[in-house]
Design an enzyme around this catalytic site. Structure first.
Site, short mmCIF file in Angstrom:
data_model
loop_
_atom_site.label_atom_id
_atom_site.label_comp_id
_atom_site.label_asym_id
_atom_site.label_seq_id
_atom_site.Cartn_x
_atom_site.Cartn_y
_atom_site.Cartn_z
N ASP A 150 3.73 10.67 48.50
CA ASP A 150 4.91 11.39 47.97
C ASP A 150 5.05 12.77 48.62
O ASP A 150 4.05 13.37 49.03
CB ASP A 150 4.74 11.53 46.45
CG ASP A 150 6.05 11.90 45.78
OD1 ASP A 150 7.13 11.78 46.41
OD2 ASP A 150 6.01 12.34 44.61
N GLY B 45 10.37 14.14 51.25
CA GLY B 45 11.70 14.74 51.09
C GLY B 45 11.58 16.25 50.94
O GLY B 45 12.26 17.03 51.63
N ARG B 46 10.68 16.68 50.05
CA ARG B 46 10.52 18.12 49.82
C ARG B 46 9.96 18.83 51.05
O ARG B 46 10.37 19.93 51.39
CB ARG B 46 9.62 18.36 48.59
CG ARG B 46 10.39 18.28 47.28
CD ARG B 46 9.48 18.14 46.12
NE ARG B 46 8.82 16.84 46.14
CZ ARG B 46 7.66 16.58 45.53
NH1 ARG B 46 7.04 17.52 44.87
NH2 ARG B 46 7.14 15.37 45.59
N TRP B 47 9.08 18.16 51.74
CA TRP B 47 8.50 18.74 52.97
C TRP B 47 9.64 19.05 53.96
O TRP B 47 9.66 20.11 54.58
CB TRP B 47 7.52 17.73 53.58
CG TRP B 47 6.76 18.20 54.78
CD1 TRP B 47 5.56 18.85 54.78
CD2 TRP B 47 7.14 18.04 56.16
NE1 TRP B 47 5.16 19.09 56.07
CE2 TRP B 47 6.11 18.62 56.94
CE3 TRP B 47 8.23 17.47 56.80
CZ2 TRP B 47 6.14 18.63 58.34
CZ3 TRP B 47 8.27 17.49 58.19
CH2 TRP B 47 7.24 18.07 58.94
N THR C 187 10.50 -0.63 44.18
CA THR C 187 11.73 -1.34 43.77
C THR C 187 12.80 -0.31 43.39
O THR C 187 13.98 -0.52 43.62
CB THR C 187 11.46 -2.29 42.57
OG1 THR C 187 10.65 -1.59 41.63
CG2 THR C 187 10.73 -3.54 42.99
N ASN D 100 13.21 2.59 44.75
CA ASN D 100 13.72 3.30 45.93
C ASN D 100 15.01 2.69 46.48
O ASN D 100 15.73 3.34 47.24
CB ASN D 100 12.67 3.36 47.05
CG ASN D 100 11.54 4.33 46.77
OD1 ASN D 100 10.42 4.15 47.25
ND2 ASN D 100 11.80 5.39 46.01
N ARG E 135 1.83 11.12 38.13
CA ARG E 135 2.18 9.86 37.47
C ARG E 135 1.94 8.69 38.42
O ARG E 135 1.78 8.88 39.62
CB ARG E 135 3.63 9.88 36.98
CG ARG E 135 4.63 10.27 38.03
CD ARG E 135 6.07 10.22 37.51
NE ARG E 135 6.96 10.74 38.50
CZ ARG E 135 7.46 11.98 38.51
NH1 ARG E 135 7.16 12.83 37.54
NH2 ARG E 135 8.25 12.38 39.48
C1 FPP Z 1 8.10 9.47 48.87
O1 FPP Z 1 8.53 10.74 49.26
C2 FPP Z 1 8.01 8.61 50.04
C3 FPP Z 1 8.74 7.50 50.22
C4 FPP Z 1 9.70 7.00 49.24
C5 FPP Z 1 8.62 6.71 51.45
C6 FPP Z 1 7.29 6.73 52.11
C7 FPP Z 1 7.51 6.34 53.52
C8 FPP Z 1 6.82 6.78 54.57
C9 FPP Z 1 5.64 7.64 54.45
C10 FPP Z 1 7.23 6.43 55.96
C11 FPP Z 1 7.40 4.98 56.25
C12 FPP Z 1 6.22 4.17 55.89
C13 FPP Z 1 5.52 3.40 56.73
C14 FPP Z 1 4.40 2.58 56.21
C15 FPP Z 1 5.79 3.34 58.17
P1 FPP Z 1 9.88 11.30 48.64
O2 FPP Z 1 10.98 10.97 49.58
O3 FPP Z 1 10.05 10.77 47.26
O4 FPP Z 1 9.59 12.83 48.65
P2 FPP Z 1 10.10 13.88 47.55
O5 FPP Z 1 9.46 13.50 46.25
O6 FPP Z 1 9.60 15.17 48.10
O7 FPP Z 1 11.60 13.79 47.52
#
Ligand code: FPP
Length: 246
Positions: free
Chosen positions: A19, A22-24, A65, A67, A193
């Site tokens: 996780d 997005g924030r990064w 699911t 996402n 969580r």
């Molecule tokens: C959560 O961060 C991350 C995801 C929903 C996607 C994870 C995907 C990858 C790491 C790249 C693709 C994967 C592979 C196996 C090649 P978030 O977007 O929810 O971050 P945030 O909570 O900061 O918004």
């Protein structure tokens, strides 16, 4: 010689909620997809280090699911990243003896991703160095519903006895059938969580939460998590004295 102890163990199964992409990206005033792209680099590094230190099963939560409800652009961007990751990593997986598995509803994935995934799973099927589970379109509750449905069908048909149903039967009907439960579950990005991840399988996993965003979670951070795991005492319901034999 030091007595063998439980303090330098490599967890057999590590599961990760990746996780914070997005924030990064937002913290850098960049689009969210920029964060996911950087996240793929972390995936590469963590798969490599996990294999190197002898983790037997590594499970990465790549797409839940839930996402599917993200904006179309982000979903299609993630699918493209996934496909190119699978295409570019296949040779490395074969070289490093890594077997790929998918946990989740594969039929919901776009056909082009599904076909690359199917091929990679088939090509790596005889690899035994490490199993890499990608959780894709995965939800723990929906996985349990699927298991219950399948067991009910078998009970009706007579190949399972409902009166004798056991925990093992449930485990055997999950996507992770035949695999050990996770010993260590890591979540990056600062939330505390499970987000519908491995609800059944993680019942005795050690939980490790870190503020670090997934794109910044690299080899050293992974080793730190394992070191913390080794400081924990896993009691599985017993007392501390029972575990240490004192
Ligand atoms: C959560 O961060 C991350 C995801 C929903 C996607 C994870 C995907 C990858 C790491 C790249 C693709 C994967 C592979 C196996 C090649 P978030 O977007 O929810 O971050 P945030 O909570 O900061 O918004």
């Amino acid at each position: 010689m030091d007595a063998p102890d439980q303090h330098n163990l490599v967890p057999r199964h590590v599961a990760i909620i990746m996780d914070g992409n997005g924030r990064w990206a937002e913290e850098r005033h960049r689009p969210r997809l920029f964060g996911h792209k950087a996240g793929v680099e972390s995936v590469r590094e963590i798969v490599e280090v996990a294999r190197e230190i002898g983790v037997a099963f590594l499970t990465l939560y790549a797409f839940s699911t839930e996402n599917w409800n993200r904006p179309n652009l982000e979903v299609s961007g993630l699918m493209t990243l996934l496909k190119s990751y699978l295409q570019s990593e296949l040779r490395t997986m074969l070289r490093n003896d890594i077997r790929l598995r998918c946990l989740g509803e594969q039929d919901r994935l776009p056909e082009d991703v599904r076909s690359v995934l199917r091929q990679a799973i088939a090509d790596t099927n005889s690899c035994r160095g490490m199993t890499l589970n990608l959780a894709l379109s995965y939800g723990g509750r929906s996985e349990l519903v699927g298991a219950v449905r399948e067991m009910a069908r078998k009970c009706l048909e007579g190949s399972l006895d409902w009166n004798a149903l056991s925990e093992t039967d449930i485990s055997d009907h999950l996507f992770t059938a035949g695999q050990p439960d996770p010993d260590l579950l890591i979540r990056t990005g600062g939330e505390h969580r499970l987000s519908n991840f491995l609800l059944w399988q993680a019942s005795y996993a050690e939980l490790y939460f870190t503020e670090i965003r997934w794109p910044d979670f690299r080899k050293q951070q992974f080793l730190d998590a394992i070191q913390t795991f080794n400081l924990r005492q896993r009691r599985f319901g017993r007392t501390g004295a029972q575990v240490t034999g004192e």
